[in-house]
Design a protein around this motif. Structure first.
Motif, PDB file in Angstrom:
ATOM      1  N   ALA A   1    -120.793  -3.719   7.898  1.00 20.30           N
ATOM      2  CA  ALA A   1    -121.469  -2.685   7.102  1.00 20.30           C
ATOM      3  C   ALA A   1    -122.793  -2.247   7.691  1.00 20.30           C
ATOM      4  CB  ALA A   1    -121.690  -3.198   5.679  1.00 20.30           C
ATOM      5  N   LEU A   2    -123.434  -3.088   8.498  1.00 21.31           N
ATOM      6  CA  LEU A   2    -124.772  -2.781   8.995  1.00 21.31           C
ATOM      7  C   LEU A   2    -124.777  -2.396  10.470  1.00 21.31           C
ATOM      8  CD1 LEU A   2    -126.770  -5.635   7.226  1.00 21.31           C
ATOM      9  CD2 LEU A   2    -126.507  -3.250   6.520  1.00 21.31           C
ATOM     10  N   SER A   3    -123.621  -2.047  11.007  1.00 28.27           N
ATOM     11  CA  SER A   3    -123.548  -1.719  12.432  1.00 28.27           C
ATOM     12  C   SER A   3    -124.199  -0.382  12.749  1.00 28.27           C
ATOM     13  CB  SER A   3    -122.086  -1.674  12.889  1.00 28.27           C
ATOM     14  OG  SER A   3    -121.401  -0.585  12.278  1.00 28.27           O
ATOM     15  N   GLY A   4    -124.221   0.520  11.768  1.00 31.25           N
ATOM     16  CA  GLY A   4    -124.746   1.856  12.011  1.00 31.25           C
ATOM     17  C   GLY A   4    -123.790   2.736  12.787  1.00 31.25           C
ATOM     18  N   SER A   5    -122.588   2.246  13.046  1.00 29.38           N
ATOM     19  CA  SER A   5    -121.617   2.983  13.842  1.00 29.38           C
ATOM     20  C   SER A   5    -120.918   4.047  13.011  1.00 29.38           C
ATOM     21  CB  SER A   5    -120.577   2.015  14.414  1.00 29.38           C
ATOM     22  OG  SER A   5    -119.542   2.718  15.071  1.00 29.38           O
ATOM     23  N   THR A   6    -120.585   5.161  13.652  1.00 26.21           N
ATOM     24  CA  THR A   6    -119.726   6.170  13.025  1.00 26.21           C
ATOM     25  C   THR A   6    -118.270   5.939  13.415  1.00 26.21           C
ATOM     26  OG1 THR A   6    -120.021   7.708  14.880  1.00 26.21           O
ATOM     27  CG2 THR A   6    -121.563   7.909  13.026  1.00 26.21           C
ATOM     28  N   PHE A   7    -118.028   4.889  14.188  1.00 28.26           N
ATOM     29  CA  PHE A   7    -116.676   4.528  14.624  1.00 28.26           C
ATOM     30  C   PHE A   7    -116.007   5.675  15.378  1.00 28.26           C
ATOM     31  CE2 PHE A   7    -117.595   1.861  10.926  1.00 28.26           C
ATOM     32  CZ  PHE A   7    -117.277   0.600  11.406  1.00 28.26           C
ATOM     33  N   SER A   8    -116.797   6.381  16.168  1.00 26.64           N
ATOM     34  CA  SER A   8    -116.258   7.536  16.887  1.00 26.64           C
ATOM     35  C   SER A   8    -115.293   7.140  17.994  1.00 26.64           C
ATOM     36  CB  SER A   8    -117.410   8.371  17.464  1.00 26.64           C
ATOM     37  OG  SER A   8    -118.192   7.596  18.347  1.00 26.64           O
ATOM     38  N   ASN A   9    -115.337   5.877  18.414  1.00 26.08           N
ATOM     39  CA  ASN A   9    -114.422   5.427  19.463  1.00 26.08           C
ATOM     40  C   ASN A   9    -113.336   4.500  18.920  1.00 26.08           C
ATOM     41  OD1 ASN A   9    -116.439   3.343  19.045  1.00 26.08           O
ATOM     42  ND2 ASN A   9    -115.579   2.302  20.833  1.00 26.08           N
ATOM     43  N   GLY A  10    -113.186   4.437  17.577  1.00 26.91           N
ATOM     44  CA  GLY A  10    -112.182   3.584  16.982  1.00 26.91           C
ATOM     45  C   GLY A  10    -112.810   2.468  16.174  1.00 26.91           C
ATOM     46  N   ALA A  11    -112.001   1.484  15.825  1.00 30.01           N
ATOM     47  CA  ALA A  11    -112.484   0.373  15.004  1.00 30.01           C
ATOM     48  C   ALA A  11    -111.613  -0.850  15.242  1.00 30.01           C
ATOM     49  CB  ALA A  11    -112.460   0.751  13.522  1.00 30.01           C
ATOM     50  N   ASN A  12    -112.206  -1.998  15.005  1.00 35.36           N
ATOM     51  CA  ASN A  12    -111.498  -3.258  15.197  1.00 35.36           C
ATOM     52  C   ASN A  12    -111.215  -3.893  13.834  1.00 35.36           C
ATOM     53  OD1 ASN A  12    -110.465  -5.692  16.032  1.00 35.36           O
ATOM     54  ND2 ASN A  12    -112.103  -6.135  17.488  1.00 35.36           N
ATOM     55  N   PHE A  13    -109.938  -4.037  13.506  1.00 38.51           N
ATOM     56  CA  PHE A  13    -109.522  -4.620  12.229  1.00 38.51           C
ATOM     57  C   PHE A  13    -109.129  -6.093  12.379  1.00 38.51           C
ATOM     58  CE2 PHE A  13    -108.982  -0.075  11.946  1.00 38.51           C
ATOM     59  CZ  PHE A  13    -109.430   0.237  10.665  1.00 38.51           C
ATOM     60  N   ALA A  14    -109.159  -6.619  13.595  1.00 38.08           N
ATOM     61  CA  ALA A  14    -108.755  -8.004  13.843  1.00 38.08           C
ATOM     62  C   ALA A  14    -109.763  -8.977  13.238  1.00 38.08           C
ATOM     63  CB  ALA A  14    -108.636  -8.248  15.345  1.00 38.08           C
ATOM     64  N   VAL A  15    -109.248 -10.046  12.648  1.00 42.92           N
ATOM     65  CA  VAL A  15    -110.095 -11.060  12.025  1.00 42.92           C
ATOM     66  C   VAL A  15    -109.547 -12.444  12.363  1.00 42.92           C
ATOM     67  CG1 VAL A  15    -110.966 -12.008   9.844  1.00 42.92           C
ATOM     68  CG2 VAL A  15    -110.763  -9.533  10.127  1.00 42.92           C
ATOM     69  N   VAL A  16    -110.454 -13.364  12.635  1.00 43.24           N
ATOM     70  CA  VAL A  16    -110.100 -14.748  12.942  1.00 43.24           C
ATOM     71  C   VAL A  16    -109.145 -15.307  11.886  1.00 43.24           C
ATOM     72  CG1 VAL A  16    -111.005 -17.112  13.059  1.00 43.24           C
ATOM     73  CG2 VAL A  16    -112.252 -15.229  14.157  1.00 43.24           C
ATOM     74  N   GLY A  17    -108.108 -15.991  12.342  1.00 41.60           N
ATOM     75  CA  GLY A  17    -107.189 -16.661  11.432  1.00 41.60           C
ATOM     76  C   GLY A  17    -106.090 -15.798  10.872  1.00 41.60           C
ATOM     77  N   SER A  18    -106.065 -14.521  11.214  1.00 39.63           N
ATOM     78  CA  SER A  18    -105.077 -13.609  10.632  1.00 39.63           C
ATOM     79  C   SER A  18    -103.667 -13.903  11.135  1.00 39.63           C
ATOM     80  CB  SER A  18    -105.439 -12.157  10.949  1.00 39.63           C
ATOM     81  OG  SER A  18    -106.661 -11.805  10.339  1.00 39.63           O
ATOM     82  N   ALA A  19    -102.706 -13.668  10.240  1.00 37.05           N
ATOM     83  CA  ALA A  19    -101.293 -13.837  10.557  1.00 37.05           C
ATOM     84  C   ALA A  19    -100.533 -12.673   9.919  1.00 37.05           C
ATOM     85  CB  ALA A  19    -100.789 -15.178  10.025  1.00 37.05           C
ATOM     86  N   THR A  20     -99.234 -12.667  10.067  1.00 34.59           N
ATOM     87  CA  THR A  20     -98.433 -11.622   9.418  1.00 34.59           C
ATOM     88  C   THR A  20     -98.022 -12.050   8.018  1.00 34.59           C
ATOM     89  OG1 THR A  20     -96.281 -12.423  10.207  1.00 34.59           O
ATOM     90  CG2 THR A  20     -97.523 -10.971  11.676  1.00 34.59           C
ATOM     91  N   LEU A  21     -97.828 -13.358   7.840  1.00 32.80           N
ATOM     92  CA  LEU A  21     -97.382 -13.907   6.557  1.00 32.80           C
ATOM     93  C   LEU A  21     -98.275 -15.071   6.136  1.00 32.80           C
ATOM     94  CD1 LEU A  21     -93.552 -13.941   7.329  1.00 32.80           C
ATOM     95  CD2 LEU A  21     -94.738 -12.348   5.800  1.00 32.80           C
ATOM     96  N   PRO A  22     -98.516 -15.266   4.839  1.00 36.80           N
ATOM     97  CA  PRO A  22     -98.046 -14.432   3.733  1.00 36.80           C
ATOM     98  C   PRO A  22     -98.779 -13.094   3.680  1.00 36.80           C
ATOM     99  CG  PRO A  22     -99.551 -16.092   2.923  1.00 36.80           C
ATOM    100  CD  PRO A  22     -99.330 -16.405   4.373  1.00 36.80           C
ATOM    101  N   LYS A  23     -98.127 -12.106   3.094  1.00 32.11           N
ATOM    102  CA  LYS A  23     -98.723 -10.783   2.966  1.00 32.11           C
ATOM    103  C   LYS A  23     -99.765 -10.765   1.849  1.00 32.11           C
ATOM    104  CE  LYS A  23     -95.792  -7.325   3.135  1.00 32.11           C
ATOM    105  NZ  LYS A  23     -94.603  -6.455   2.892  1.00 32.11           N
ATOM    106  N   PHE A  24    -100.616  -9.750   1.912  1.00 25.24           N
ATOM    107  CA  PHE A  24    -101.591  -9.471   0.850  1.00 25.24           C
ATOM    108  C   PHE A  24    -102.616 -10.577   0.656  1.00 25.24           C
ATOM    109  CE2 PHE A  24     -97.768  -6.997  -0.287  1.00 25.24           C
ATOM    110  CZ  PHE A  24     -98.313  -5.730  -0.159  1.00 25.24           C
ATOM    111  N   VAL A  25    -102.927 -11.295   1.723  1.00 18.43           N
ATOM    112  CA  VAL A  25    -104.057 -12.225   1.702  1.00 18.43           C
ATOM    113  C   VAL A  25    -104.993 -11.795   2.822  1.00 18.43           C
ATOM    114  CG1 VAL A  25    -102.673 -14.126   0.796  1.00 18.43           C
ATOM    115  CG2 VAL A  25    -102.942 -13.872   3.270  1.00 18.43           C
ATOM    116  N   PRO A  26    -106.300 -11.960   2.616  1.00 17.98           N
ATOM    117  CA  PRO A  26    -107.230 -11.617   3.705  1.00 17.98           C
ATOM    118  C   PRO A  26    -106.998 -12.535   4.892  1.00 17.98           C
ATOM    119  CG  PRO A  26    -108.366 -11.888   1.609  1.00 17.98           C
ATOM    120  CD  PRO A  26    -106.993 -12.442   1.422  1.00 17.98           C
ATOM    121  N   PHE A  27    -106.833 -12.019   6.082  1.00 20.94           N
ATOM    122  CA  PHE A  27    -106.701 -10.614   6.431  1.00 20.94           C
ATOM    123  C   PHE A  27    -105.382 -10.465   7.164  1.00 20.94           C
ATOM    124  CE2 PHE A  27    -111.236 -11.187   5.850  1.00 20.94           C
ATOM    125  CZ  PHE A  27    -111.578 -10.066   5.128  1.00 20.94           C
TER     126      PHE A  27
END
Length: 361
Positions: A94-120
């Motif tokens: 939230a405090l990056s100040g970026s307008t994300f003009s070159n894209g964005a990174n949605f990857a987060v440590v520990g993420s998997a595909t399952l189970p669904k609907f849990v962060p992240f």
């Protein structure tokens, strides 16, 4: 010995070239969106959950902690810099100040595909992207500048690097090898769903990494209750499961190329790149490929779940050390740079496509 010195010299030259690229004018055509786990997280966990990631993480290149689980840059950082593009900002920062003009990174440590609907989980990351896209286009329509427009989203590169935690977590829950393998189709189905969701939103350029040799990670070797290892000292069952996942992923991407006629879907064989780096570490100027640089306990793996990297009591190798593994799971900047150079060669891509293919519209 001369060959080792040459390999090391070339690697150091490769690494040193990136800061120079980073200082040059950014490539405004390069728009990248990343979905995945800690292999690609440039600060999402720290931003999203406030989870502290302390020094010595980030000690190389950044000279401070940036939320990356490495001593320096990740593979995605090197790939961005190869395009002369700025490093990706975490979507949740939230405090990056970026307008994300070159894209964005949605990857987060520990993420998997399952189970669904849990962060992240992957489907949550896709939902975040859909919200991000809708809001960005609203801002652009209202006259806001420096935001990605509809053409920018269509021409962007969409990188997916996930699935490793699904396999590793399954073993950690004491599932049998057969039970772990049985889950693979469901994991691959989630990746298919993600790609099709992005395609339905206009995405046409996909870059998908397969899983690395999980059985060669010091943390997993140390914690495994049944240590059946191969000639390298890697856990045979983990690597076998990773290869089966990779076969299923390759088959999926081949199928999607026929179904999504106007899409470019590139498969990158990260497993072969990383396995070669570990098996032939000395050739590339590295040592102790199955031992963490930052951890506790010393040889053979320098990993202890009670004293992990950055926590009180940790031990860390010298900054000039040639380690493949940083903290028991993640690679060092030096190893990441080697993996990135292999990716950029296109030798491990199917179809063989230059990473900068999406920059020309």
């Amino acid at each position: 010995m001369a060959f080792h010195s040459l390999s090391l010299s070339l690697l150091l030259l490769f690494i040193s070239s990136f800061p120079l690229l980073a200082l040059a004018k950014w490539n405004q055509d390069a728009v990248i969106f990343v979905f995945g786990d800690s292999n690609s997280d440039t600060g999402g966990l720290a931003s999203g959950l406030g989870f502290p990631i302390n020094l010595p993480n980030g000690r190389t290149f950044f000279h401070r902690s940036t939320g990356r689980l490495s001593d320096g840059r990740l593979i995605i950082d090197f790939l961005c810099q190869s395009l002369n593009a700025s490093l990706l900002t975490p979507y949740l920062d939230a405090l990056s100040g970026s307008t994300f003009s070159n894209g964005a990174n949605f990857a987060v440590v520990g993420s998997a595909t399952l189970p669904k609907f849990v962060p992240f989980a992957l489907n949550i990351q896709i939902m975040q992207f859909l919200h991000f896209k809708a809001r960005t286009l609203e801002l652009a329509a209202s006259g806001a500048t420096n935001h990605i427009n509809d053409a920018g989203f269509r021409n962007a590169l969409y990188i997916i690097d996930i699935g490793q935690n699904d396999i590793a977590d399954s073993f950690a829950k004491n599932l049998s090898y057969a039970q772990v393998v049985k889950r693979i189709p469901a994991v691959v189905a989630e990746i298919e769903s993600a790609i099709k969701s992005l395609y339905n939103e206009g995405a046409r350029k996909f870059w998908v990494h397969n899983a690395g040799p999980l059985g060669c990670l010091p943390k997993l070797i140390s914690l495994a209750q049944k240590k059946v290892v191969d000639s390298l000292g890697c856990l045979s069952s983990y690597n076998s499961a990773a290869r089966l996942f990779n076969e299923a992923l390759l088959h999926l991407l081949q199928k999607l190329r026929t179904e999504l006629k106007d899409a470019t879907v590139v498969h990158v064989d990260i497993y072969t790149i990383k396995h070669d780096l570990i098996a032939n570490a000395a050739k590339y100027g590295f040592s102790n490929p199955l031992m963490a640089c930052c951890g506790f306990g010393g040889p053979p793996h320098n990993f202890d779940n009670r004293v992990t990297c950055g926590q009180p009591g940790y031990q860390v190798c010298g900054e000039g050390s040639r380690y493949v593994n940083w903290d028991g799971i993640h690679f060092t900047e030096a190893a990441n740079s080697m993996v990135a150079s292999k990716i950029l060669s296109t030798d491990y891509s199917t179809p063989r496509t230059p990473f900068n293919f999406f920059c020309s519209h």
